[in-house]
Enzyme design. Structure first.
Site, PDB file in Angstrom:
ATOM      1  N   CYS A 130      45.003  89.555  97.425  1.00 55.28           N
ATOM      2  CA  CYS A 130      45.379  90.496  96.361  1.00 55.28           C
ATOM      3  C   CYS A 130      45.979  91.805  96.908  1.00 55.28           C
ATOM      4  CB  CYS A 130      44.182  90.791  95.472  1.00 55.28           C
ATOM      5  SG  CYS A 130      42.611  90.811  96.334  1.00 55.28           S
ATOM      6  N   HIS A 242      43.343  97.243  92.145  1.00 52.33           N
ATOM      7  CA  HIS A 242      43.273  97.685  93.545  1.00 52.33           C
ATOM      8  C   HIS A 242      44.271  98.828  93.750  1.00 52.33           C
ATOM      9  CE1 HIS A 242      40.773  94.374  94.369  1.00 52.33           C
ATOM     10  NE2 HIS A 242      41.497  93.687  95.232  1.00 52.33           N
TER      11      HIS A 242
HETATM   12  N1  LIG Z   1      39.606  88.048  92.386  1.00 48.84           N
HETATM   13  C1  LIG Z   1      40.710  88.377  93.045  1.00 48.84           C
HETATM   14  O1  LIG Z   1      41.227  89.519  92.983  1.00 48.84           O
HETATM   15  C2  LIG Z   1      41.392  87.373  93.888  1.00 48.84           C
HETATM   16  C3  LIG Z   1      42.639  87.652  94.372  1.00 48.84           C
HETATM   17  C4  LIG Z   1      43.283  86.717  95.170  1.00 48.84           C
HETATM   18  C5  LIG Z   1      42.629  85.544  95.445  1.00 48.84           C
HETATM   19  N2  LIG Z   1      41.388  85.288  94.962  1.00 48.84           N
HETATM   20  C6  LIG Z   1      40.763  84.012  95.282  1.00 48.84           C
HETATM   21  O2  LIG Z   1      40.663  83.178  94.128  1.00 48.84           O
HETATM   22  C7  LIG Z   1      39.524  82.358  94.216  1.00 48.84           C
HETATM   23  C8  LIG Z   1      38.626  82.522  92.990  1.00 48.84           C
HETATM   24  O3  LIG Z   1      38.259  83.873  92.835  1.00 48.84           O
HETATM   25  P1  LIG Z   1      37.525  84.392  91.518  1.00 48.84           P
HETATM   26  O4  LIG Z   1      37.519  85.866  91.641  1.00 48.84           O
HETATM   27  O5  LIG Z   1      38.078  83.787  90.269  1.00 48.84           O
HETATM   28  O6  LIG Z   1      36.011  83.810  91.740  1.00 48.84           O
HETATM   29  P2  LIG Z   1      34.892  83.522  90.665  1.00 48.84           P
HETATM   30  O7  LIG Z   1      35.030  84.419  89.481  1.00 48.84           O
HETATM   31  O8  LIG Z   1      33.610  83.550  91.417  1.00 48.84           O
HETATM   32  O9  LIG Z   1      35.180  82.006  90.164  1.00 48.84           O
HETATM   33  C9  LIG Z   1      35.070  80.904  91.018  1.00 48.84           C
HETATM   34  C10 LIG Z   1      35.562  79.645  90.301  1.00 48.84           C
HETATM   35  O10 LIG Z   1      35.511  78.537  91.223  1.00 48.84           O
HETATM   36  C11 LIG Z   1      34.779  77.481  90.618  1.00 48.84           C
HETATM   37  N3  LIG Z   1      34.082  76.671  91.617  1.00 48.84           N
HETATM   38  C12 LIG Z   1      33.135  77.077  92.489  1.00 48.84           C
HETATM   39  N4  LIG Z   1      32.692  76.007  93.213  1.00 48.84           N
HETATM   40  C13 LIG Z   1      33.394  74.933  92.776  1.00 48.84           C
HETATM   41  C14 LIG Z   1      33.377  73.545  93.114  1.00 48.84           C
HETATM   42  N5  LIG Z   1      32.561  73.060  94.046  1.00 48.84           N
HETATM   43  N6  LIG Z   1      34.229  72.718  92.456  1.00 48.84           N
HETATM   44  C15 LIG Z   1      35.041  73.196  91.497  1.00 48.84           C
HETATM   45  N7  LIG Z   1      35.092  74.480  91.130  1.00 48.84           N
HETATM   46  C16 LIG Z   1      34.268  75.340  91.750  1.00 48.84           C
HETATM   47  C17 LIG Z   1      33.795  78.183  89.704  1.00 48.84           C
HETATM   48  O11 LIG Z   1      33.302  77.266  88.760  1.00 48.84           O
HETATM   49  P3  LIG Z   1      31.812  77.431  88.137  1.00 48.84           P
HETATM   50  O12 LIG Z   1      31.899  78.503  87.096  1.00 48.84           O
HETATM   51  O13 LIG Z   1      31.549  76.071  87.584  1.00 48.84           O
HETATM   52  O14 LIG Z   1      30.899  77.799  89.284  1.00 48.84           O
HETATM   53  C18 LIG Z   1      34.701  79.256  89.107  1.00 48.84           C
HETATM   54  O15 LIG Z   1      35.501  78.687  88.098  1.00 48.84           O
HETATM   55  C19 LIG Z   1      38.865  82.742  95.552  1.00 48.84           C
HETATM   56  O16 LIG Z   1      39.364  81.850  96.537  1.00 48.84           O
HETATM   57  C20 LIG Z   1      39.353  84.127  95.807  1.00 48.84           C
HETATM   58  O17 LIG Z   1      39.333  84.444  97.180  1.00 48.84           O
HETATM   59  C21 LIG Z   1      40.764  86.171  94.168  1.00 48.84           C
END
Ligand SMILES: NC(=O)c1ccc[n+]([C@@H]2O[C@H](COP(=O)([O-])OP(=O)(O)OC[C@H]3O[C@@H](n4cnc5c(N)ncnc54)[C@H](OP(=O)(O)O)[C@@H]3O)[C@@H](O)[C@H]2O)c1
Length: 344
Positions: A130, A242
């Site tokens: 990000c 951010h």
């Molecule tokens: N947030 C940011 O600013 C940002 C920016 C760039 C990249 N990212 C990346 O994007 C990704 C997700 O971030 P987020 O902020 O959305 O995290 P989050 O809110 O914690 O959500 C995680 C998601 O992944 C799913 N998940 C976890 N374990 C899984 C599995 N074994 N099989 C299938 N689905 C699974 C979760 O499903 P459940 O609800 O069922 O657990 C949920 O839908 C990460 O890799 C992060 O590094 C985030």
């Protein structure tokens, strides 16, 4: 005939934003499927004025799906993206699992859309961190004009960058302080409410954190390997958005006025830069918006050809979900993929 799109991680911060953005931008999808872990199977997520029933990623057959927008973390992506790609479904991944792989393009459409063609090697495209996404959107037009030699960036990153549990931790700690409850850090290493933490992701041997390393490795891969980048990444008690304080040193002359004019015309950038009270953007104002905002453009008189900038963007949108959907749009608009249904 439209595309069949799967959103993996649909119950998460980024996944929910992806569903909103696909709907807002009228992405040419005939069908959108919501996937998450087994824990969420059968729960519902919104997609425009519809609701989608969440299916378990591990039970889903990708054979007739065209694009998978993946935001389920690095471990899931490492295991699943190659399998999904092998089924002929293009994965656009938000984790850091594939960003540094020479066979995987790392794309910010405003910066290096042409590099996308390399996706056919693994059927995987990576979305940057990000902090890097908003940084390179602001840097690219300035680099084209005066060649950046060195970047010194300090980030002020919101808790939503750490996922939905991290947002809850800030909320619960803030509440706990007001009602005099004990505070126990969980996702963060120290208290985040009314505090700042100079540590994101794990420490590396040289004393930098992985988050700081990502910013320099990704900037070099997307913009120019010759640019020197150093970074300090800091978590701040902001829910979404951010911010970055950026110091730049250029090869050639560039004034603050020139930079302001260049950035005003640049794709994805919005300059809000009045030298008066409130004449700049704060992260709270960037939440829910698509732009990369640039404020506080000043010349740095301590070096030759130096500039300072303040850059702010919604980390869940340009930093993640919006950029992912824009990459999918590049695939579609350039005719790099066709719907599997049309071929059947
Ligand atoms: N947030 C940011 O600013 C940002 C920016 C760039 C990249 N990212 C990346 O994007 C990704 C997700 O971030 P987020 O902020 O959305 O995290 P989050 O809110 O914690 O959500 C995680 C998601 O992944 C799913 N998940 C976890 N374990 C899984 C599995 N074994 N099989 C299938 N689905 C699974 C979760 O499903 P459940 O609800 O069922 O657990 C949920 O839908 C990460 O890799 C992060 O590094 C985030």
């Amino acid at each position: 005939m439209g595309f069949k799109i799967a959103v993996a991680g649909a119950t998460g911060n980024v996944g929910r934003e992806m569903l909103d953005i696909l709907d807002e931008r009228g992405f040419p999808a005939d069908e959108v499927v919501a996937l998450a872990s087994r824990r969420s199977q059968g729960t519902e997520v919104s997609f425009g004025d519809r609701t989608l029933k969440v299916q378990a990623l591990e039970n889903y057959d990708f054979s007739d799906t065209d694009i998978c927008l993946m935001s389920a973390g690095g471990t899931v992506s490492k295991e699943w993206s190659p399998r999904i790609g092998a089924k002929g479904c293009v994965v656009i991944d938000n984790s850091s699992a594939w960003r540094y792989d020479a066979d995987v393009p790392l794309i910010v459409p405003e910066v290096n859309a042409d590099a996308i063609t390399g996706f056919t090697r693994k059927n995987i495209i990576a979305n940057p961190n990000c902090s890097t996404a908003q940084l390179v959107v602001a840097l690219k037009p300035l680099h084209d004009h005066a060649r950046i030699k060195r970047v010194v960036v300090s980030t002020y990153q919101s808790v939503s960058g750490g996922g939905k549990d991290a947002m809850e931790e800030l909320f619960n700690q803030t509440r706990a302080i007001f009602v005099n409850d004990p505070i126990e850090p969980d996702k963060f290493t120290k208290r985040i409410a009314f505090n700042v933490i100079p540590h994101i992701d794990s420490f590396m041997e040289d004393g930098y954190t992985k988050e700081e390393w990502k910013v320099l490795a990704e900037t070099k891969k997307m913009l120019d390997p010759a640019i020197k980048v150093t970074c300090t990444a800091v978590r701040v008690p902001v829910f979404i958005g951010h911010s970055e304080s950026i110091n730049l040193e250029f090869e050639n002359e560039i004034t603050a006025d020139e930079a302001r004019n260049i950035l005003r015309e640049a794709p994805g950038c919005l300059v809000i830069d009045k030298q008066e009270d409130g004449g700049y953007i704060t992260p709270y104002e960037s939440a829910g918006e698509d732009a990369t905002y640039i404020s506080r453009i000043r010349e740095d008189a301590t070096v030759e050809n130096g500039l300072n900038l303040w850059v702010v963007s919604d980390n869940l949108r340009k930093g993640a979900a919006l950029n992912t959907v824009q990459i999918a749009e590049v695939l579609v608009n350039r005719g790099l993929i066709t719907p599997k249904k049309a071929a059947a």
